[in-house]
Design a protein around this motif. Structure first.
Motif, PDB file in Angstrom:
ATOM      1  N   VAL A  81      22.705  69.613  24.102  1.00  0.00           N
ATOM      2  CA  VAL A  81      21.332  69.303  23.707  1.00  0.00           C
ATOM      3  C   VAL A  81      20.382  69.459  24.884  1.00  0.00           C
ATOM      4  N   LEU A  82      20.822  69.100  26.079  1.00  0.00           N
ATOM      5  CA  LEU A  82      19.951  69.215  27.252  1.00  0.00           C
ATOM      6  C   LEU A  82      19.603  70.666  27.575  1.00  0.00           C
ATOM      7  N   ARG A  83      20.334  71.602  27.041  1.00  0.00           N
ATOM      8  CA  ARG A  83      19.990  73.025  27.225  1.00  0.00           C
ATOM      9  C   ARG A  83      18.674  73.380  26.543  1.00  0.00           C
ATOM     10  N   HIS A  84      18.226  72.537  25.626  1.00  0.00           N
ATOM     11  CA  HIS A  84      16.961  72.774  24.926  1.00  0.00           C
ATOM     12  C   HIS A  84      15.765  72.245  25.727  1.00  0.00           C
ATOM     13  N   PHE A  85      16.022  71.632  26.882  1.00  0.00           N
ATOM     14  CA  PHE A  85      14.967  71.092  27.730  1.00  0.00           C
ATOM     15  C   PHE A  85      14.921  71.857  29.048  1.00  0.00           C
ATOM     16  N   ASP A  86      13.690  72.075  29.554  1.00  0.00           N
ATOM     17  CA  ASP A  86      13.557  72.782  30.824  1.00  0.00           C
ATOM     18  C   ASP A  86      13.726  71.809  31.992  1.00  0.00           C
ATOM     19  N   ASP A  87      13.585  72.338  33.210  1.00  0.00           N
ATOM     20  CA  ASP A  87      13.785  71.502  34.398  1.00  0.00           C
ATOM     21  C   ASP A  87      12.647  70.503  34.617  1.00  0.00           C
ATOM     22  N   LYS A  88      11.613  70.539  33.775  1.00  0.00           N
ATOM     23  CA  LYS A  88      10.515  69.574  33.854  1.00  0.00           C
ATOM     24  C   LYS A  88      10.624  68.517  32.755  1.00  0.00           C
ATOM     25  N   GLY A  89      11.726  68.543  31.983  1.00  0.00           N
ATOM     26  CA  GLY A  89      11.945  67.560  30.935  1.00  0.00           C
ATOM     27  C   GLY A  89      11.221  67.858  29.645  1.00  0.00           C
ATOM     28  N   ARG A  90      10.789  69.109  29.461  1.00  0.00           N
ATOM     29  CA  ARG A  90      10.086  69.481  28.225  1.00  0.00           C
ATOM     30  C   ARG A  90      11.024  70.277  27.327  1.00  0.00           C
ATOM     31  N   MET A  91      10.907  70.025  26.037  1.00  0.00           N
ATOM     32  CA  MET A  91      11.736  70.727  25.065  1.00  0.00           C
ATOM     33  C   MET A  91      11.218  72.156  24.910  1.00  0.00           C
ATOM     34  N   GLY A 107      14.371  62.672  23.176  1.00  0.00           N
ATOM     35  CA  GLY A 107      13.708  63.135  24.391  1.00  0.00           C
ATOM     36  C   GLY A 107      12.199  63.170  24.225  1.00  0.00           C
ATOM     37  N   ILE A 108      11.725  63.607  23.075  1.00  0.00           N
ATOM     38  CA  ILE A 108      10.284  63.628  22.794  1.00  0.00           C
ATOM     39  C   ILE A 108       9.756  62.209  22.622  1.00  0.00           C
ATOM     40  N   TRP A 109      10.568  61.331  22.051  1.00  0.00           N
ATOM     41  CA  TRP A 109      10.193  59.935  21.811  1.00  0.00           C
ATOM     42  C   TRP A 109       9.756  59.261  23.113  1.00  0.00           C
ATOM     43  N   THR A 110      10.354  59.676  24.228  1.00  0.00           N
ATOM     44  CA  THR A 110       9.994  59.072  25.521  1.00  0.00           C
ATOM     45  C   THR A 110       8.547  59.368  25.906  1.00  0.00           C
ATOM     46  N   TYR A 111       7.964  60.409  25.362  1.00  0.00           N
ATOM     47  CA  TYR A 111       6.579  60.762  25.682  1.00  0.00           C
ATOM     48  C   TYR A 111       5.562  59.965  24.869  1.00  0.00           C
ATOM     49  N   ILE A 112       6.004  59.322  23.793  1.00  0.00           N
ATOM     50  CA  ILE A 112       5.102  58.543  22.937  1.00  0.00           C
ATOM     51  C   ILE A 112       4.931  57.154  23.551  1.00  0.00           C
ATOM     52  N   GLU A 120      -3.648  60.605  15.064  1.00  0.00           N
ATOM     53  CA  GLU A 120      -2.827  61.809  14.959  1.00  0.00           C
ATOM     54  C   GLU A 120      -3.062  62.723  16.158  1.00  0.00           C
ATOM     55  N   ARG A 121      -4.290  62.813  16.599  1.00  0.00           N
ATOM     56  CA  ARG A 121      -4.616  63.655  17.754  1.00  0.00           C
ATOM     57  C   ARG A 121      -3.893  63.147  19.016  1.00  0.00           C
ATOM     58  N   GLU A 122      -3.841  61.813  19.210  1.00  0.00           N
ATOM     59  CA  GLU A 122      -3.159  61.246  20.387  1.00  0.00           C
ATOM     60  C   GLU A 122      -1.651  61.465  20.325  1.00  0.00           C
ATOM     61  N   VAL A 123      -1.080  61.329  19.136  1.00  0.00           N
ATOM     62  CA  VAL A 123       0.354  61.592  18.979  1.00  0.00           C
ATOM     63  C   VAL A 123       0.648  63.058  19.251  1.00  0.00           C
ATOM     64  N   ASN A 124      -0.191  63.938  18.711  1.00  0.00           N
ATOM     65  CA  ASN A 124       0.004  65.374  18.948  1.00  0.00           C
ATOM     66  C   ASN A 124      -0.075  65.697  20.435  1.00  0.00           C
ATOM     67  N   THR A 128       2.878  67.282  22.535  1.00  0.00           N
ATOM     68  CA  THR A 128       2.625  68.550  23.213  1.00  0.00           C
ATOM     69  C   THR A 128       3.009  68.477  24.684  1.00  0.00           C
ATOM     70  N   GLU A 129       2.806  67.311  25.276  1.00  0.00           N
ATOM     71  CA  GLU A 129       3.198  67.113  26.675  1.00  0.00           C
ATOM     72  C   GLU A 129       4.716  67.231  26.845  1.00  0.00           C
ATOM     73  N   GLY A 130       5.474  66.935  25.783  1.00  0.00           N
ATOM     74  CA  GLY A 130       6.930  66.938  25.858  1.00  0.00           C
ATOM     75  C   GLY A 130       7.622  68.198  25.385  1.00  0.00           C
ATOM     76  N   HIS A 131       6.865  69.221  25.006  1.00  0.00           N
ATOM     77  CA  HIS A 131       7.530  70.452  24.583  1.00  0.00           C
ATOM     78  C   HIS A 131       6.689  71.674  24.950  1.00  0.00           C
ATOM     79  N   THR A 132       7.334  72.838  24.897  1.00  0.00           N
ATOM     80  CA  THR A 132       6.637  74.076  25.278  1.00  0.00           C
ATOM     81  C   THR A 132       6.612  75.127  24.176  1.00  0.00           C
ATOM     82  N   PHE A 133       7.236  74.873  23.029  1.00  0.00           N
ATOM     83  CA  PHE A 133       7.321  75.927  22.017  1.00  0.00           C
ATOM     84  C   PHE A 133       6.190  75.910  21.006  1.00  0.00           C
TER      85      PHE A 133
END
Length: 185
Positions: A81-91, A107-112, A120-124, A128-133
């Motif tokens: 699963v950690l292969r789906h995250f980069d070296d900055k902790g983003r999915m 992993g994304i839950w940690t960013y909330i 909804e805008r704040e959650v988004n 967004t801070e936790g992923h790159t795709f």
């Protein structure tokens, strides 16, 4: 006034039966109702019926044993699963396997932020801070579906649902936080 229901379960039925037989054998004649309740409770590992009753009716404050609290960690799954995250902790990508998707959500839950009501805008923005795709909507919906986020029926207010992650989720969260902190330092 109705009587409270008192659940009774034993881990080993054979040991329970042997213990109950010994209690009955040591008793002269037929036991009374209360004596029988005490024998059942003692055979089940309790001091007496009152002890069993107080445990059953009291809010659970007993410490959780380590065997109950932590099932074994599947380190191979965590590494996959950690292969789906980069070296900055983003999915970086959404996994194809459903059980990997759920673990990635931790992993994304940690960013909330916890303990806050978010729009909804704040959650988004947090997601967004936790992923790159670029698909915060699938992550947000999946987190709601999996019970990691709650939202009002109109979808305007969100909050993180605090809960204990599975061992693999804890390991992923720790690694994601470590990678994100390394970048911030």
């Amino acid at each position: 006034m109705s009587r409270p229901h008192i659940p009774f379960a034993v881990a080993d039925l054979s040991a329970f039966a042997k213990s109950l037989r010994a209690h009955l054998a040591s008793h002269d004649g037929l036991p009374s109702h209360v004596e029988l309740l005490n024998m059942l409770a003692r055979a089940g590992g309790h001091g007496n019926f009152q002890h069993l009753r107080s445990e059953a009716l009291a809010p659970s404050t007993a410490p959780v044993t380590s065997a109950q609290a932590t099932p074994p960690l599947d380190r191979a799954k965590v590494d996959q699963v950690l292969r789906h995250f980069d070296d900055k902790g983003r999915m970086m990508r959404w996994p194809g396997k459903t059980n990997h998707q759920m673990l990635c959500l931790w992993g994304i839950w940690t960013y909330i932020p916890s303990g806050q009501r978010l729009t909804e805008r704040e959650v988004n923005a947090a997601i967004t801070e936790g992923h790159t795709f670029g698909d915060y909507a699938i992550l947000r919906r999946s987190m709601v579906d999996e019970g990691l986020l709650a939202r009002t029926p109109d979808g305007r207010i969100y909050r993180r649902i605090e809960q204990l992650p599975p061992p693999e989720g804890l390991a992923i969260m720790a690694e994601v936080q470590k990678r994100a902190e390394w970048v911030a330092a």
